[in-house]
Scaffold this motif. Structure first.
Motif, PDB file in Angstrom:
ATOM      1  N   ALA A   8      -4.581   4.594   3.834  1.00 38.70           N
ATOM      2  CA  ALA A   8      -3.161   4.470   4.167  1.00 38.70           C
ATOM      3  C   ALA A   8      -2.582   5.868   4.298  1.00 38.70           C
ATOM      4  O   ALA A   8      -2.759   6.704   3.407  1.00 38.70           O
ATOM      5  N   THR A   9      -1.946   6.144   5.449  1.00 39.14           N
ATOM      6  CA  THR A   9      -1.425   7.492   5.673  1.00 39.14           C
ATOM      7  C   THR A   9       0.098   7.527   5.670  1.00 39.14           C
ATOM      8  O   THR A   9       0.673   8.568   5.391  1.00 39.14           O
ATOM      9  N   ALA A  10       0.745   6.421   5.980  1.00 33.48           N
ATOM     10  CA  ALA A  10       2.213   6.423   5.988  1.00 33.48           C
ATOM     11  C   ALA A  10       2.713   4.990   5.898  1.00 33.48           C
ATOM     12  O   ALA A  10       2.121   4.089   6.494  1.00 33.48           O
ATOM     13  N   VAL A  55       2.296  -0.616   7.337  1.00 35.43           N
ATOM     14  CA  VAL A  55       1.681   0.582   6.796  1.00 35.43           C
ATOM     15  C   VAL A  55       0.711   1.130   7.847  1.00 35.43           C
ATOM     16  O   VAL A  55      -0.002   0.374   8.511  1.00 35.43           O
ATOM     17  N   GLU A  56       0.759   2.447   8.015  1.00 30.81           N
ATOM     18  CA  GLU A  56      -0.146   3.100   8.967  1.00 30.81           C
ATOM     19  C   GLU A  56      -1.434   3.443   8.224  1.00 30.81           C
ATOM     20  O   GLU A  56      -1.388   4.074   7.168  1.00 30.81           O
ATOM     21  N   TYR A  88       0.829  -1.202   0.000  1.00 34.79           N
ATOM     22  CA  TYR A  88       0.000   0.000   0.000  1.00 34.79           C
ATOM     23  C   TYR A  88       0.862   1.250   0.000  1.00 34.79           C
ATOM     24  O   TYR A  88       1.953   1.262   0.572  1.00 34.79           O
ATOM     25  N   GLU A  89       0.327   2.257  -0.626  1.00 29.35           N
ATOM     26  CA  GLU A  89       0.986   3.560  -0.702  1.00 29.35           C
ATOM     27  C   GLU A  89       0.113   4.562   0.057  1.00 29.35           C
ATOM     28  O   GLU A  89      -1.108   4.397   0.094  1.00 29.35           O
ATOM     29  N   PRO A  90       0.716   5.610   0.608  1.00 26.56           N
ATOM     30  CA  PRO A  90      -0.121   6.633   1.248  1.00 26.56           C
ATOM     31  C   PRO A  90      -1.196   7.134   0.278  1.00 26.56           C
ATOM     32  O   PRO A  90      -0.911   7.390  -0.893  1.00 26.56           O
TER      33      PRO A  90
END
Ligand SMILES: [Zn+2]
Length: 125
Positions: free
Chosen positions: A101-103, A110-111, A85-87
């Motif tokens: 996804a934020t970070a 992944v956050e 996943y990407e931000p």
């Protein structure tokens, strides 16, 4: 000095204006109860028009709502530890629901911000 019986400007919820009020009771050096000199309504002292402070009025959107604003929920990817996943990616988690996804913390974490809060998920396995 403010004192009971004195006059203070307060918001009147009945008149919907900042008006002169008579102080009925003080707490410390602040008026606690006042009555409106215009409509005689008794209420607590409100130095400002309601809605101008952060505590009242329309609730501010949460970070989650801000993140999802303008995003297409229909494109949420089903969360899988095998995907990467990407931000900005929207993913659909079986227990947390739809999140953004934020970070990316490192290669495997992944956050993701969900409605219930921020979670650290595994990805890219
Ligand atoms: Zn009034």
């Amino acid at each position: 000095m403010l004192k009971p019986g004195g006059t203070v400007d307060s918001w009147c919820g009945t008149c919907k204006l900042i008006l002169a009020h008579t102080i009925e009771a003080m707490v410390g050096d602040k008026p606690a109860r006042v009555h409106c000199n215009t409509c005689q309504a008794q209420h607590s002292y409100k130095p400002n028009k309601p809605g101008t402070s952060a505590r009242s009025g329309k609730p501010r959107p949460t970070k989650y709502q801000t993140l999802l604003n303008g995003k297409d929920m229909a494109h949420a990817k089903r969360y899988s530890t095998k995907d990467k996943y990407e931000p900005g990616d929207i993913l659909d988690h079986p227990s947390f629901g739809v999140g953004v996804a934020t970070a990316v913390k490192d290669g495997t974490k992944v956050e993701v911000t969900f409605e219930g809060g921020v979670k650290l998920l595994i990805h890219g396995r």
